[in-house]
Design a protein around this motif. Structure first.
Motif, PDB file in Angstrom:
ATOM      1  N   GLY A 131       0.824  -1.200   0.000  1.00 38.05           N
ATOM      2  CA  GLY A 131       0.000   0.000   0.000  1.00 38.05           C
ATOM      3  C   GLY A 131       0.854   1.243   0.000  1.00 38.05           C
ATOM      4  N   SER A 132       0.203   2.378   0.161  1.00 44.30           N
ATOM      5  CA  SER A 132       0.886   3.663   0.089  1.00 44.30           C
ATOM      6  C   SER A 132       0.873   4.353   1.444  1.00 44.30           C
ATOM      7  N   THR A 133       2.059   4.664   1.962  1.00 46.79           N
ATOM      8  CA  THR A 133       2.158   5.403   3.218  1.00 46.79           C
ATOM      9  C   THR A 133       2.182   6.896   2.937  1.00 46.79           C
ATOM     10  N   LYS A 134       1.813   7.679   3.932  1.00 43.03           N
ATOM     11  CA  LYS A 134       1.782   9.132   3.799  1.00 43.03           C
ATOM     12  C   LYS A 134       2.933   9.741   4.595  1.00 43.03           C
ATOM     13  N   VAL A 135       3.639  10.662   3.968  1.00 40.99           N
ATOM     14  CA  VAL A 135       4.765  11.338   4.611  1.00 40.99           C
ATOM     15  C   VAL A 135       4.498  12.838   4.604  1.00 40.99           C
ATOM     16  N   THR A 136       4.535  13.450   5.788  1.00 36.10           N
ATOM     17  CA  THR A 136       4.318  14.892   5.919  1.00 36.10           C
ATOM     18  C   THR A 136       5.556  15.536   6.519  1.00 36.10           C
ATOM     19  N   VAL A 137       6.075  16.553   5.858  1.00 35.53           N
ATOM     20  CA  VAL A 137       7.222  17.310   6.358  1.00 35.53           C
ATOM     21  C   VAL A 137       6.875  18.786   6.286  1.00 35.53           C
ATOM     22  N   ILE A 138       6.689  19.398   7.437  1.00 34.34           N
ATOM     23  CA  ILE A 138       6.353  20.823   7.569  1.00 34.34           C
ATOM     24  C   ILE A 138       5.200  21.194   6.623  1.00 34.34           C
ATOM     25  N   GLY A 139       4.145  20.421   6.702  1.00 34.95           N
ATOM     26  CA  GLY A 139       2.940  20.740   5.959  1.00 34.95           C
ATOM     27  C   GLY A 139       2.890  20.228   4.535  1.00 34.95           C
ATOM     28  N   PHE A 140       4.003  19.763   3.989  1.00 35.14           N
ATOM     29  CA  PHE A 140       4.017  19.239   2.619  1.00 35.14           C
ATOM     30  C   PHE A 140       3.845  17.718   2.663  1.00 35.14           C
ATOM     31  N   TYR A 146       4.618   0.777  -1.292  1.00 27.45           N
ATOM     32  CA  TYR A 146       5.302  -0.470  -0.974  1.00 27.45           C
ATOM     33  C   TYR A 146       4.546  -1.631  -1.611  1.00 27.45           C
ATOM     34  N   SER A 147       5.285  -2.523  -2.271  1.00 29.37           N
ATOM     35  CA  SER A 147       4.673  -3.741  -2.799  1.00 29.37           C
ATOM     36  C   SER A 147       4.591  -4.781  -1.676  1.00 29.37           C
ATOM     37  N   ASN A 148       3.970  -5.907  -1.968  1.00 30.37           N
ATOM     38  CA  ASN A 148       3.865  -6.971  -0.981  1.00 30.37           C
ATOM     39  C   ASN A 148       5.230  -7.580  -0.651  1.00 30.37           C
ATOM     40  N   ASN A 149       6.216  -7.380  -1.550  1.00 35.16           N
ATOM     41  CA  ASN A 149       7.562  -7.908  -1.331  1.00 35.16           C
ATOM     42  C   ASN A 149       8.505  -6.896  -0.690  1.00 35.16           C
ATOM     43  N   SER A 150       7.952  -5.789  -0.212  1.00 36.00           N
ATOM     44  CA  SER A 150       8.784  -4.775   0.442  1.00 36.00           C
ATOM     45  C   SER A 150       8.041  -4.272   1.679  1.00 36.00           C
ATOM     46  N   GLY A 151       8.493  -3.178   2.230  1.00 31.68           N
ATOM     47  CA  GLY A 151       7.794  -2.616   3.382  1.00 31.68           C
ATOM     48  C   GLY A 151       8.703  -1.858   4.314  1.00 31.68           C
ATOM     49  N   MET A 152       8.092  -1.095   5.219  1.00 29.02           N
ATOM     50  CA  MET A 152       8.818  -0.411   6.277  1.00 29.02           C
ATOM     51  C   MET A 152       8.692  -1.249   7.555  1.00 29.02           C
ATOM     52  N   HIS A 153       9.823  -1.605   8.133  1.00 29.16           N
ATOM     53  CA  HIS A 153       9.854  -2.434   9.339  1.00 29.16           C
ATOM     54  C   HIS A 153      10.016  -1.522  10.560  1.00 29.16           C
ATOM     55  N   TYR A 154       9.270  -1.829  11.629  1.00 28.07           N
ATOM     56  CA  TYR A 154       9.373  -1.006  12.839  1.00 28.07           C
ATOM     57  C   TYR A 154       9.511  -1.889  14.073  1.00 28.07           C
ATOM     58  N   LEU A 155      10.216  -1.355  15.064  1.00 29.22           N
ATOM     59  CA  LEU A 155      10.363  -1.974  16.374  1.00 29.22           C
ATOM     60  C   LEU A 155      10.405  -0.851  17.401  1.00 29.22           C
ATOM     61  N   ILE A 156       9.497  -0.888  18.365  1.00 26.39           N
ATOM     62  CA  ILE A 156       9.376   0.165  19.377  1.00 26.39           C
ATOM     63  C   ILE A 156       9.331  -0.498  20.739  1.00 26.39           C
ATOM     64  N   GLY A 157      10.165  -0.050  21.687  1.00 30.40           N
ATOM     65  CA  GLY A 157      10.172  -0.722  22.978  1.00 30.40           C
ATOM     66  C   GLY A 157      10.538   0.181  24.134  1.00 30.40           C
ATOM     67  N   GLY A 181      13.536  -7.021   0.448  1.00 34.07           N
ATOM     68  CA  GLY A 181      14.546  -6.286  -0.294  1.00 34.07           C
ATOM     69  C   GLY A 181      15.133  -7.099  -1.421  1.00 34.07           C
ATOM     70  N   ASN A 182      16.013  -6.457  -2.202  1.00 38.81           N
ATOM     71  CA  ASN A 182      16.762  -7.120  -3.265  1.00 38.81           C
ATOM     72  C   ASN A 182      15.857  -7.778  -4.306  1.00 38.81           C
ATOM     73  N   ASN A 183      14.607  -7.241  -4.430  1.00 37.43           N
ATOM     74  CA  ASN A 183      13.660  -7.737  -5.431  1.00 37.43           C
ATOM     75  C   ASN A 183      13.377  -9.230  -5.296  1.00 37.43           C
ATOM     76  N   THR A 184      13.425  -9.739  -4.073  1.00 38.93           N
ATOM     77  CA  THR A 184      13.110 -11.144  -3.828  1.00 38.93           C
ATOM     78  C   THR A 184      11.850 -11.240  -2.986  1.00 38.93           C
ATOM     79  N   ALA A 185      11.245 -12.409  -2.998  1.00 39.13           N
ATOM     80  CA  ALA A 185      10.093 -12.637  -2.133  1.00 39.13           C
ATOM     81  C   ALA A 185      10.530 -12.554  -0.680  1.00 39.13           C
ATOM     82  N   PRO A 186       9.644 -12.140   0.224  1.00 35.43           N
ATOM     83  CA  PRO A 186      10.011 -12.034   1.642  1.00 35.43           C
ATOM     84  C   PRO A 186      10.554 -13.345   2.195  1.00 35.43           C
ATOM     85  N   LEU A 187      11.499 -13.204   3.124  1.00 33.62           N
ATOM     86  CA  LEU A 187      12.189 -14.352   3.703  1.00 33.62           C
ATOM     87  C   LEU A 187      11.837 -14.498   5.182  1.00 33.62           C
ATOM     88  N   THR A 188      11.734 -15.733   5.633  1.00 34.70           N
ATOM     89  CA  THR A 188      11.400 -16.027   7.024  1.00 34.70           C
ATOM     90  C   THR A 188      12.657 -16.087   7.879  1.00 34.70           C
TER      91      THR A 188
END
Length: 302
Positions: A131-140, A146-157, A181-188
């Motif tokens: 899907g498409s994420t939204k990025v806002t920087v000082i009002g812009f 992101y395709s199904n084979n990519s994405g933004m990974h997060y860890l918060i603790g 990454g690297n144009n490959t299918a996701p890896l476990t």
């Protein structure tokens, strides 16, 4: 002749002696009193979480938290340290937005899906994808697809308040995003970690994790010394609760471009919760400027 003397009277029969009274029955001895039950010992209080509230749905200030992001829109990876930033988690503990939101510097999920997500009171992790994420920087405003084979990974603790200066521990995998990454299918990801605690900045983490597709084990991130000798590991403490290191990457599959031993993994993270109950790591595999595979993983203390 004188008169015959009279016959003497017969003596009376003596009275029968009275029957003696029956002796009284002795009284039964009293039963001894039962000993009192000892009082139950009090339950010890739960250790604190280093002054940070537990991870829970809602808005959380990132001040004092550890935030690891991989494949950030228009960036590669980052760690948030500003106290002005917040992280918003929905009712399932999934990240919805992060930054100084809504208009200063904010990344929000938009139409992206959240996959491989998990959370407990110490840490939350997952991947925005497909899907498409939204990025806002000082009002812009802008967006990142992101395709199904990519994405933004997060860890918060919520980081551990302090670390031991001696002893050791082992950790088992609790949860991880699929590596992308690297144009490959996701890896476990599979694997585990071990820790040797030492004074000052001597603490080190042994790591042995493998990234696999359904058919092959493509990448193995293995610290020097492995799990049995973490003191030799490249992943070490560089701050009060900040781990970082560049680790070797092994592969026997020719298609990975890592068979010549020149691939490395940049790994960073921290310990979370009381008594270091969680170990959270973000990683990125590189070979020079190429072969970029990345993700995050959370381990629980055995």
């Amino acid at each position: 002749t004188g008169s015959t003397g009279g016959t003497g009277s017969t003596g009376g029969t003596g009275s029968t002696g009275g029957t003696g009274s029956t002796g009284g029955t002795g009284s039964t001895g009293g039963t001894g009193s039962t000993g009192g039950t000892g009082s139950t010992g009090g339950t010890g209080s739960t250790g604190g979480t280093g002054g940070q509230p537990p991870i829970a749905p809602g808005l959380i200030s990132t001040s004092g938290l550890v935030v690891e992001l991989r494949n950030v829109p228009f960036l590669s990876s980052t760690s948030l340290t500003t106290g002005l930033a917040t992280a918003e988690l929905n009712s399932n503990g999934q990240l919805q937005s992060i930054g100084i939101c809504p208009s200063i510097a904010c990344i929000s999920r938009g139409t992206a899906e959240v996959k491989e997500a998990g959370y407990d009171q110490y840490v939350a992790w997952g991947r925005w994808t497909n899907g498409s994420t939204k990025v806002t920087v000082i009002g812009f405003n802008s967006s990142q697809q992101y395709s199904n084979n990519s994405g933004m990974h997060y860890l918060i603790g919520s980081p551990s308040a302090s670390l031991p200066t001696s002893g050791s521990a082992t950790y088992s995998l609790l949860g991880a995003t699929l590596a992308t990454g690297n144009n490959t299918a996701p890896l476990t990801l599979s694997g585990s970690a071990s820790v040797i605690f030492a004074p000052n900045l001597g603490t080190r983490v042994g790591l042995d994790v493998t990234l696999s597709n359904p058919n092959d084990k493509l990448y193995r991130i293995l610290s020097t010394g492995g799990l049995s000798n973490p003191i030799a590991s490249e992943l070490r403490l560089i701050g009060p609760n900040k781990l970082q290191g560049i680790l070797p990457v092994l592969s026997t599959i020719s298609s990975t471009d890592c068979t010549d031993g020149t691939c490395t993994a940049t790994v960073s993270g921290a310990f979370f919760g009381p008594e270091q109950q969680r170990l959270g790591l973000g990683y990125q595999i590189r070979r020079g400027t190429g072969v970029k595979i990345e993700g995050v993983a959370t381990f629980k203390k055995d």
